[in-house]
Write a protein that holds these residues in place. Sequence first.
Motif, PDB file in Angstrom:
ATOM      1  N   GLY A 171      56.314  36.180  41.855  1.00 27.05           N
ATOM      2  CA  GLY A 171      56.722  35.583  43.135  1.00 27.05           C
ATOM      3  C   GLY A 171      56.042  34.280  43.484  1.00 27.05           C
ATOM      4  O   GLY A 171      55.554  34.118  44.600  1.00 27.05           O
ATOM      5  N   GLN A 172      56.032  33.336  42.548  1.00 30.56           N
ATOM      6  CA  GLN A 172      55.377  32.051  42.807  1.00 30.56           C
ATOM      7  C   GLN A 172      55.977  31.329  44.011  1.00 30.56           C
ATOM      8  O   GLN A 172      55.261  30.891  44.905  1.00 30.56           O
ATOM      9  N   GLY A 173      57.310  31.246  44.050  1.00 34.17           N
ATOM     10  CA  GLY A 173      57.969  30.553  45.151  1.00 34.17           C
ATOM     11  C   GLY A 173      57.702  31.207  46.494  1.00 34.17           C
ATOM     12  O   GLY A 173      57.460  30.533  47.499  1.00 34.17           O
ATOM     13  N   GLU A 174      57.738  32.541  46.510  1.00 35.30           N
ATOM     14  CA  GLU A 174      57.488  33.280  47.758  1.00 35.30           C
ATOM     15  C   GLU A 174      56.060  33.067  48.243  1.00 35.30           C
ATOM     16  O   GLU A 174      55.815  32.892  49.450  1.00 35.30           O
ATOM     17  N   ALA A 175      55.111  33.062  47.308  1.00 36.62           N
ATOM     18  CA  ALA A 175      53.700  32.893  47.685  1.00 36.62           C
ATOM     19  C   ALA A 175      53.467  31.518  48.303  1.00 36.62           C
ATOM     20  O   ALA A 175      52.762  31.393  49.318  1.00 36.62           O
ATOM     21  N   ILE A 176      54.074  30.490  47.724  1.00 38.63           N
ATOM     22  CA  ILE A 176      53.934  29.135  48.270  1.00 38.63           C
ATOM     23  C   ILE A 176      54.600  29.038  49.641  1.00 38.63           C
ATOM     24  O   ILE A 176      54.037  28.503  50.595  1.00 38.63           O
TER      25      ILE A 176
END
Length: 316
Positions: A171-176
């Motif tokens: 979940g890279q996008g969600e974390a950012i």
Amino acid sequence: MVTLPFEKHMYELKSKIDELKNLAKDQNMDLDKEIRQMEIKLYNMQKEAYKNLTAWDKVSIARLVERPTALDYINRIFESFIELHGDRYYGDDAAIVGGIAEFNGIPVTVIAQQKGNNTKENIKRNFGMPSPEGYRKALRLMKQAEKFKRPVICLVDTPGAYCGLGAEERGQGEAIARNLMYMSTLKTPIISIVIGEGGSGGALAMAVADEVWMLEHAIYSILSPEGFASILYKDASLASEAASAMKITAQDLINYEVIDRIIKEPLGGAHTNVDEMSISIKRNLEEAIVRLKREPIKSLLTKRYYKFRKIGMVVE
């Protein structure tokens, strides 16, 4: 010492100065006058060269392995730094260093993207490219800072968030995106300083702040010049032209009001005198932290909202 392309003639002159100094020492000759004249010439050459740097020159400086990392500044600017680890979900990310410290007796939370000083360290730190757990660790520390009313100081230095398969699966996008959302309403002062590379959303995830500063030769961009050139010009070798078109330097971005302050670097770049650079950052923080702590939280959040809304309108 790495020599940048535009420093070639300066490096040759410096070598001649060193040769003269060695000759004077070995032969017991009085060459002080000649050496002094050449040192003055070298200083003037450096001053002129660094006054007329291109955007690509700045990219080269920002990417230097010798450029001070976040921990170099943390150890010089803050007292009693205690590093805290883990995101409490998956693991710890060495690309982001964070913890609590004191700044002139004021408790603060410091969060930074950390590159390495050599190949081994860079592999450990993933070349300063954080994974989702790094951003979640950063958010955990920000929430903790809000709870205990500690100002947050972020040091930004990343080519961008890590785009590996595992990072995307976690979940890279969600974390950012979550960092962006929470930082916009975090009820404590936030100062973000771009100390080297500020690449894409990976940098923005630690730069939604009341004040965003850049070191004089740092860069801050939507993606790398090579990536920009590949997409728009279909040729990554045109990265130099792309860097100029992208307006990624501190001088460009302060004119567009994307950042709030430029911190001047020592002649030749921050890597030539880390102590001097640290003192300069500390002086700027001394004024800003006290001022932001005095401001009512409601006023701080309102200004933060309109600050980024204004930037968004310019981009649109």
